[in-house]
Design a protein around this motif. Sequence first.
Motif, PDB file in Angstrom:
ATOM      1  N   LEU A   7       0.854  -1.171   0.009  1.00 20.59           N
ATOM      2  CA  LEU A   7       0.076  -0.020  -0.079  1.00 20.59           C
ATOM      3  C   LEU A   7       0.880   1.160  -0.114  1.00 20.59           C
ATOM      4  CD1 LEU A   7      -2.578  -0.792   2.625  1.00 20.59           C
ATOM      5  CD2 LEU A   7      -2.878  -1.042   0.170  1.00 20.59           C
ATOM      6  N   SER A   8       0.278   2.301  -0.767  1.00 21.82           N
ATOM      7  CA  SER A   8       1.002   3.506  -0.682  1.00 21.82           C
ATOM      8  C   SER A   8       0.086   4.361  -0.069  1.00 21.82           C
ATOM      9  CB  SER A   8       1.285   4.007  -2.152  1.00 21.82           C
ATOM     10  OG  SER A   8       1.749   5.496  -2.036  1.00 21.82           O
ATOM     11  N   VAL A   9       0.444   4.881   1.367  1.00 21.40           N
ATOM     12  CA  VAL A   9      -0.350   5.699   2.175  1.00 21.40           C
ATOM     13  C   VAL A   9       0.623   6.973   2.600  1.00 21.40           C
ATOM     14  CG1 VAL A   9      -1.649   5.957   4.477  1.00 21.40           C
ATOM     15  CG2 VAL A   9      -1.370   3.463   3.044  1.00 21.40           C
ATOM     16  N   ASN A  10      -0.101   8.067   2.074  1.00 23.10           N
ATOM     17  CA  ASN A  10       0.501   9.448   2.496  1.00 23.10           C
ATOM     18  C   ASN A  10       1.953   9.319   2.040  1.00 23.10           C
ATOM     19  OD1 ASN A  10      -1.854  10.130   3.851  1.00 23.10           O
ATOM     20  ND2 ASN A  10      -1.143   9.583   5.690  1.00 23.10           N
ATOM     21  N   GLY A  11       2.060   9.036   0.694  1.00 21.72           N
ATOM     22  CA  GLY A  11       3.440   8.870   0.050  1.00 21.72           C
ATOM     23  C   GLY A  11       4.389   7.783   0.577  1.00 21.72           C
ATOM     24  N   GLU A  12       4.231   6.983   1.712  1.00 22.45           N
ATOM     25  CA  GLU A  12       4.878   6.016   1.956  1.00 22.45           C
ATOM     26  C   GLU A  12       4.540   4.755   1.632  1.00 22.45           C
ATOM     27  OE1 GLU A  12       6.303   5.860   5.894  1.00 22.45           O
ATOM     28  OE2 GLU A  12       6.155   8.149   6.254  1.00 22.45           O
ATOM     29  N   ARG A  13       5.320   3.957   1.004  1.00 22.20           N
ATOM     30  CA  ARG A  13       5.017   2.501   0.797  1.00 22.20           C
ATOM     31  C   ARG A  13       5.011   1.471   1.890  1.00 22.20           C
ATOM     32  NH1 ARG A  13       9.074  -1.313  -2.457  1.00 22.20           N
ATOM     33  NH2 ARG A  13       7.973  -3.340  -1.779  1.00 22.20           N
ATOM     34  N   HIS A  14       4.345   0.711   2.287  1.00 19.16           N
ATOM     35  CA  HIS A  14       3.966  -0.172   3.082  1.00 19.16           C
ATOM     36  C   HIS A  14       3.846  -1.431   2.544  1.00 19.16           C
ATOM     37  CE1 HIS A  14       3.645   3.224   6.181  1.00 19.16           C
ATOM     38  NE2 HIS A  14       2.799   3.605   5.172  1.00 19.16           N
ATOM     39  N   ASP A  15       4.724  -2.571   3.030  1.00 20.37           N
ATOM     40  CA  ASP A  15       4.328  -4.045   2.618  1.00 20.37           C
ATOM     41  C   ASP A  15       3.721  -4.648   3.924  1.00 20.37           C
ATOM     42  OD1 ASP A  15       5.565  -3.849  -0.030  1.00 20.37           O
ATOM     43  OD2 ASP A  15       7.542  -3.693   0.907  1.00 20.37           O
ATOM     44  N   LEU A  16       2.630  -5.326   3.721  1.00 18.80           N
ATOM     45  CA  LEU A  16       1.807  -5.777   4.829  1.00 18.80           C
ATOM     46  C   LEU A  16       1.424  -7.307   4.717  1.00 18.80           C
ATOM     47  CD1 LEU A  16      -0.589  -2.676   5.170  1.00 18.80           C
ATOM     48  CD2 LEU A  16       1.331  -3.353   6.924  1.00 18.80           C
ATOM     49  N   ALA A  17       1.265  -7.924   5.472  1.00 17.60           N
ATOM     50  CA  ALA A  17       0.616  -9.294   5.553  1.00 17.60           C
ATOM     51  C   ALA A  17      -0.634  -9.267   6.408  1.00 17.60           C
ATOM     52  CB  ALA A  17       1.862 -10.471   5.892  1.00 17.60           C
ATOM     53  N   ILE A  18      -1.546  -9.416   5.505  1.00 18.22           N
ATOM     54  CA  ILE A  18      -2.866  -9.125   6.258  1.00 18.22           C
ATOM     55  C   ILE A  18      -3.940 -10.256   5.515  1.00 18.22           C
ATOM     56  CG2 ILE A  18      -2.718  -6.688   6.340  1.00 18.22           C
ATOM     57  CD1 ILE A  18      -4.332  -6.345   3.860  1.00 18.22           C
ATOM     58  N   GLU A  19      -4.963 -10.365   6.452  1.00 21.11           N
ATOM     59  CA  GLU A  19      -6.029 -11.180   5.997  1.00 21.11           C
ATOM     60  C   GLU A  19      -6.660 -10.610   4.814  1.00 21.11           C
ATOM     61  OE1 GLU A  19      -8.614 -12.300   9.044  1.00 21.11           O
ATOM     62  OE2 GLU A  19      -6.904 -12.793  10.383  1.00 21.11           O
ATOM     63  N   PRO A  20      -7.170 -11.260   3.860  1.00 17.87           N
ATOM     64  CA  PRO A  20      -7.607 -10.795   2.619  1.00 17.87           C
ATOM     65  C   PRO A  20      -9.178  -9.883   2.905  1.00 17.87           C
ATOM     66  CG  PRO A  20      -7.260 -13.008   2.115  1.00 17.87           C
ATOM     67  CD  PRO A  20      -6.921 -12.858   3.639  1.00 17.87           C
ATOM     68  N   ARG A  21      -9.747 -10.237   3.921  1.00 16.06           N
ATOM     69  CA  ARG A  21     -11.015  -9.543   4.014  1.00 16.06           C
ATOM     70  C   ARG A  21     -10.802  -8.311   5.084  1.00 16.06           C
ATOM     71  NH1 ARG A  21     -15.412 -11.206   2.027  1.00 16.06           N
ATOM     72  NH2 ARG A  21     -16.757 -10.589   3.507  1.00 16.06           N
ATOM     73  N   ARG A  22      -9.468  -7.842   5.473  1.00 14.98           N
ATOM     74  CA  ARG A  22      -9.300  -7.007   6.271  1.00 14.98           C
ATOM     75  C   ARG A  22      -9.674  -5.581   5.551  1.00 14.98           C
ATOM     76  NH1 ARG A  22      -4.818  -6.215  10.182  1.00 14.98           N
ATOM     77  NH2 ARG A  22      -5.955  -4.908  11.488  1.00 14.98           N
ATOM     78  N   THR A  23     -10.332  -4.835   6.422  1.00 15.94           N
ATOM     79  CA  THR A  23     -10.899  -3.385   5.639  1.00 15.94           C
ATOM     80  C   THR A  23      -9.559  -2.448   5.688  1.00 15.94           C
ATOM     81  OG1 THR A  23     -11.668  -2.650   7.911  1.00 15.94           O
ATOM     82  CG2 THR A  23     -13.272  -3.600   6.362  1.00 15.94           C
ATOM     83  N   LEU A  24      -9.848  -1.470   4.855  1.00 14.55           N
ATOM     84  CA  LEU A  24      -8.732  -0.393   4.957  1.00 14.55           C
ATOM     85  C   LEU A  24      -8.893   0.464   6.153  1.00 14.55           C
ATOM     86  CD1 LEU A  24      -6.582   1.064   3.150  1.00 14.55           C
ATOM     87  CD2 LEU A  24      -8.367   2.432   2.277  1.00 14.55           C
ATOM     88  N   VAL A  25      -9.879   0.696   6.626  1.00 12.98           N
ATOM     89  CA  VAL A  25      -9.770   1.476   7.831  1.00 12.98           C
ATOM     90  C   VAL A  25      -9.182   0.773   9.092  1.00 12.98           C
ATOM     91  CG1 VAL A  25     -11.966   0.791   8.570  1.00 12.98           C
ATOM     92  CG2 VAL A  25     -11.133   3.189   9.210  1.00 12.98           C
ATOM     93  N   ASP A  26      -9.272  -0.699   9.061  1.00 12.13           N
ATOM     94  CA  ASP A  26      -8.630  -1.382  10.152  1.00 12.13           C
ATOM     95  C   ASP A  26      -7.053  -1.320   9.805  1.00 12.13           C
ATOM     96  OD1 ASP A  26     -10.847  -1.910  11.654  1.00 12.13           O
ATOM     97  OD2 ASP A  26     -11.468  -3.790  10.545  1.00 12.13           O
ATOM     98  N   VAL A  27      -6.669  -1.684   8.694  1.00 13.28           N
ATOM     99  CA  VAL A  27      -5.417  -1.710   8.458  1.00 13.28           C
ATOM    100  C   VAL A  27      -4.591  -0.112   8.769  1.00 13.28           C
ATOM    101  CG1 VAL A  27      -3.542  -1.675   6.687  1.00 13.28           C
ATOM    102  CG2 VAL A  27      -5.565  -3.369   6.614  1.00 13.28           C
ATOM    103  N   LEU A  28      -5.388   0.768   8.424  1.00 16.28           N
ATOM    104  CA  LEU A  28      -4.925   2.317   8.495  1.00 16.28           C
ATOM    105  C   LEU A  28      -4.709   2.472  10.010  1.00 16.28           C
ATOM    106  CD1 LEU A  28      -7.037   4.265   5.962  1.00 16.28           C
ATOM    107  CD2 LEU A  28      -4.452   3.753   5.669  1.00 16.28           C
ATOM    108  N   ARG A  29      -5.703   2.102  11.063  1.00 15.14           N
ATOM    109  CA  ARG A  29      -5.813   2.320  12.274  1.00 15.14           C
ATOM    110  C   ARG A  29      -4.628   1.517  13.055  1.00 15.14           C
ATOM    111  NH1 ARG A  29      -8.954   5.958  14.430  1.00 15.14           N
ATOM    112  NH2 ARG A  29      -9.275   4.712  16.487  1.00 15.14           N
ATOM    113  N   HIS A  30      -4.996   0.305  12.634  1.00 15.00           N
ATOM    114  CA  HIS A  30      -4.262  -0.715  13.516  1.00 15.00           C
ATOM    115  C   HIS A  30      -2.989  -1.187  13.231  1.00 15.00           C
ATOM    116  CE1 HIS A  30      -7.877  -1.046  15.939  1.00 15.00           C
ATOM    117  NE2 HIS A  30      -8.550  -1.320  14.721  1.00 15.00           N
ATOM    118  N   ASP A  31      -2.767  -1.304  11.790  1.00 14.88           N
ATOM    119  CA  ASP A  31      -1.485  -1.736  11.230  1.00 14.88           C
ATOM    120  C   ASP A  31      -0.469  -0.591  11.028  1.00 14.88           C
ATOM    121  OD1 ASP A  31      -1.859  -4.571  11.284  1.00 14.88           O
ATOM    122  OD2 ASP A  31      -3.352  -4.227   9.273  1.00 14.88           O
ATOM    123  N   LEU A  32      -1.123   0.588  10.762  1.00 15.92           N
ATOM    124  CA  LEU A  32      -0.332   1.781  10.122  1.00 15.92           C
ATOM    125  C   LEU A  32      -0.132   2.739  11.336  1.00 15.92           C
ATOM    126  CD1 LEU A  32      -0.727   1.856   6.313  1.00 15.92           C
ATOM    127  CD2 LEU A  32       1.076   0.772   7.671  1.00 15.92           C
TER     128      LEU A  32
END
Length: 167
Positions: A7-32
């Motif tokens: 994912l490219s978020v706010n100009g930064e690249r992030h490589d994440l290992a996530i469950e396929p059904r994980r919502t973007l809001v959860d990834v933004l808040r909890h992972d990033l």
Amino acid sequence: MIQLVELSVNGERHDLAIEPRRTLVDVLRHDLRLTGTHVGCEHGICGACTVLVDGQPARACLLFAAQVEGADIRTVESLSEGGALNDLQQCFSEHHGLQCGFCTPGMLMLAEGYLADEPDATKEEIREVVASNLCRCTGYQTIVEAIDDCASRRRAALQDRLDRSAS
């Protein structure tokens, strides 16, 4: 099952290992740890989770993170310029376009995306657009005034740059 997502978020690249059904809001808040994006209804109704995906406002609770792989994602954290408020945030502050602040990040991102596409928006058009995000405190009037003022300032700054380049 785990899926690798870039994912490219706010100009930064992030490589994440996530469950396929994980919502973007959860990834933004909890992972990033980008907690400016709020979780409200989790059904796409309230707009508290609005982010920009390739410049367009989108509800992060309705998107799987894997769906936006390769897209340019911007959250409310991207608006601040060197720790200072950007022009839109400044207008929200000056016009008291927030009270409890829960809807504010979503409103800011909705407005940022809208003004990029519609810099000449009228107050009526702005009012119609912001009605898609819920605010329980302000009655929307101060939000509309803040966005309209920001649009006016941006138009004036553009005209000033054009005038200077023509001279």
